[in-house]
Write a protein that holds these residues in place. Structure first.
Motif, PDB file in Angstrom:
ATOM      1  N   TYR A  22       1.134  -0.959  -0.060  1.00  0.00           N
ATOM      2  CA  TYR A  22      -0.151   0.554   0.339  1.00  0.00           C
ATOM      3  C   TYR A  22       0.921   0.983   0.224  1.00  0.00           C
ATOM      4  CZ  TYR A  22      -3.528  -3.007   1.430  1.00  0.00           C
ATOM      5  OH  TYR A  22      -4.550  -4.343   1.558  1.00  0.00           O
ATOM      6  N   ARG A  23       0.476   2.278  -0.867  1.00  0.00           N
ATOM      7  CA  ARG A  23       1.609   3.621  -1.180  1.00  0.00           C
ATOM      8  C   ARG A  23       0.513   4.656  -0.284  1.00  0.00           C
ATOM      9  NH1 ARG A  23       5.547   3.780  -4.934  1.00  0.00           N
ATOM     10  NH2 ARG A  23       4.168   5.546  -5.337  1.00  0.00           N
ATOM     11  N   MET A  24       0.908   5.201  -0.093  1.00  0.00           N
ATOM     12  CA  MET A  24       0.099   6.953   0.472  1.00  0.00           C
ATOM     13  C   MET A  24       1.373   7.657   0.705  1.00  0.00           C
ATOM     14  SD  MET A  24      -0.613   5.849   4.434  1.00  0.00           S
ATOM     15  CE  MET A  24      -0.780   4.318   3.992  1.00  0.00           C
ATOM     16  N   ARG A  25       0.872   9.091   0.276  1.00  0.00           N
ATOM     17  CA  ARG A  25       1.548  10.378   0.373  1.00  0.00           C
ATOM     18  C   ARG A  25       1.479  10.914   1.640  1.00  0.00           C
ATOM     19  NH1 ARG A  25       0.879  14.211  -5.090  1.00  0.00           N
ATOM     20  NH2 ARG A  25       2.154  14.784  -3.779  1.00  0.00           N
ATOM     21  N   CYS A  26       2.434  11.188   2.366  1.00  0.00           N
ATOM     22  CA  CYS A  26       2.768  11.335   3.038  1.00  0.00           C
ATOM     23  C   CYS A  26       1.753  13.382   3.307  1.00  0.00           C
ATOM     24  CB  CYS A  26       4.013  11.588   3.513  1.00  0.00           C
ATOM     25  SG  CYS A  26       5.156  10.278   4.375  1.00  0.00           S
ATOM     26  N   ARG A  72      13.514   9.397   1.510  1.00  0.00           N
ATOM     27  CA  ARG A  72      12.821  10.410   0.253  1.00  0.00           C
ATOM     28  C   ARG A  72      13.238  11.308   0.546  1.00  0.00           C
ATOM     29  NH1 ARG A  72       8.198   5.340   0.068  1.00  0.00           N
ATOM     30  NH2 ARG A  72      10.287   3.877  -0.784  1.00  0.00           N
ATOM     31  N   ASP A 107       2.975   9.887   7.858  1.00  0.00           N
ATOM     32  CA  ASP A 107       1.752   9.688   7.178  1.00  0.00           C
ATOM     33  C   ASP A 107       0.274  10.077   6.909  1.00  0.00           C
ATOM     34  OD1 ASP A 107       0.201   7.797   8.549  1.00  0.00           O
ATOM     35  OD2 ASP A 107       1.350   8.237   9.452  1.00  0.00           O
ATOM     36  N   ALA A 117       5.695  14.531  -4.634  1.00  0.00           N
ATOM     37  CA  ALA A 117       4.815  14.364  -3.242  1.00  0.00           C
ATOM     38  C   ALA A 117       6.077  12.752  -2.361  1.00  0.00           C
ATOM     39  CB  ALA A 117       4.322  12.577  -4.656  1.00  0.00           C
ATOM     40  N   VAL A 125       6.600   9.592  -0.486  1.00  0.00           N
ATOM     41  CA  VAL A 125       5.230   8.350  -1.174  1.00  0.00           C
ATOM     42  C   VAL A 125       6.174   7.489   0.620  1.00  0.00           C
ATOM     43  CG1 VAL A 125       4.260   5.809  -1.495  1.00  0.00           C
ATOM     44  CG2 VAL A 125       5.237   8.446  -3.349  1.00  0.00           C
ATOM     45  N   TYR A 126       4.666   7.262   1.485  1.00  0.00           N
ATOM     46  CA  TYR A 126       4.900   6.336   1.956  1.00  0.00           C
ATOM     47  C   TYR A 126       4.799   4.602   2.051  1.00  0.00           C
ATOM     48  CZ  TYR A 126       4.733   4.473   7.309  1.00  0.00           C
ATOM     49  OH  TYR A 126       4.768   3.522   8.555  1.00  0.00           O
ATOM     50  N   GLU A 127       5.158   3.904   2.640  1.00  0.00           N
ATOM     51  CA  GLU A 127       4.651   2.841   1.539  1.00  0.00           C
ATOM     52  C   GLU A 127       4.978   1.481   3.013  1.00  0.00           C
ATOM     53  OE1 GLU A 127       6.449   1.751  -2.284  1.00  0.00           O
ATOM     54  OE2 GLU A 127       8.350   2.150  -0.988  1.00  0.00           O
TER      55      GLU A 127
END
Length: 292
Positions: free
Chosen positions: A160-164, A202, A240, A260, A262-264
């Motif tokens: 799962y990926r989400m933008r911080c 990142r 996150d 972006a 990205v936090y995974e």
């Protein structure tokens, strides 16, 4: 011993009549009489004697009735439990996760999961991501949740990926900005996730690409700690979105961040067997929350 014979015997004792027992069981009177005869032949003693045109249990029959009733109650309980297990309404689920998920992601999901499953219990185990990923293959938990990377040679993994998002103290000079960038936050005091985690690498890359500098005044292991530091006025941070939402009651100002970051994370279970029905139901709930 055939449970059907015990059920017929119990019905006859309870209703003192083969005819009434047959009606309750939804079978014919001869069928009940045959079942009683088979049961008596199996156990080797008489269960009834006739008295005034009705059946009366013998002393041995009364003793047998007490035991038969106990056994049938256990059979009924087993049938109920079986249905609950089949429908995901009973059992125990153990979830091992890294701290951020244990603090922000899992509590509302687990509460929602338990609300319609009164026979289910959940145990949450919180460990660092590298520890969680190393616990498999073991029998210690059903589902693992950890930051990437995760060695997927022994697990079935969903990523799962989400933008911080950027978080600011309530009276920060940049609260009027709708979107934050490295150039805007450069030189403003920042609290950073510890450098052993995935996010800092990142963040550094994004700031280097923008030619902007970071003013790091503190570092912390957990997103929850970063949120508390920001709320106390120590600086801004990138976390996150789930952690930001969980701690928004502290007065955090949440803003999108460009580019972006990205936090995974990954959710996983053993690859050599299918998850339990209970675990599969929770993974489906997790997919609904994080998927897409």
């Amino acid at each position: 011993m055939d449970v059907k014979l015990l059920e017929a015997f119990r019905a006859v004792v309870d209703h003192r009549s083969v005819t009434a027992a047959a009606g309750v069981l939804g079978v014919t009177q001869p069928a009940v009489s045959t079942q009683i005869a088979r049961l008596e032949e199996t156990i080797g003693f008489a269960l009834f004697e006739r008295s005034g045109g009705r059946l009366k249990p013998t002393p041995e029959g009364l003793l047998f009735y007490a035991e038969a009733n106990r056994v049938l109650s256990e059979v009924d309980r087993l049938a109920t439990t079986t249905a609950q297990i089949r429908e995901g309404q009973a059992g125990r689920l153990v979830i091992a996760s890294h701290p951020s998920a244990a603090i922000s992601l899992l509590p509302p999901l687990v509460a929602d999961f338990l609300q319609s499953r009164p026979g289910v219990s959940v145990r949450l185990v919180s460990r660092h991501s590298d520890v969680v990923s190393q616990l498999l293959p073991s029998e210690s938990f059903d589902i693992g949740i950890a930051e990437l990377p995760i060695d997927d040679t022994a697990v079935k993994l969903v990523k799962y990926r989400m933008r911080c998002v950027a978080i600011l103290p309530p009276r920060h000079p940049l609260v009027s900005r709708k979107v934050l960038t490295p150039k805007l936050v450069a030189e403003h005091p920042m609290v950073l996730p510890v450098r052993s985690q995935q996010a800092p690498t990142r963040i550094f890359a994004a700031f280097a690409s923008a030619g902007a500098s970071l003013n790091i005044v503190a570092e912390a292991e957990f997103f929850a700690t970063l949120c508390a530091l920001v709320a106390a006025g120590a600086g801004w941070s990138l976390v996150d979105p789930l952690s930001a939402a969980s701690f928004s009651h502290l007065g955090l100002v949440i803003r999108p961040f460009e580019p972006a970051i990205v936090y995974e994370i990954g959710a996983f279970h053993r690859a050599d067997r299918e998850p339990s029905m209970l675990a599969a139901s929770f993974l489906e709930l997790l997919e609904g929350k994080l998927g897409g």
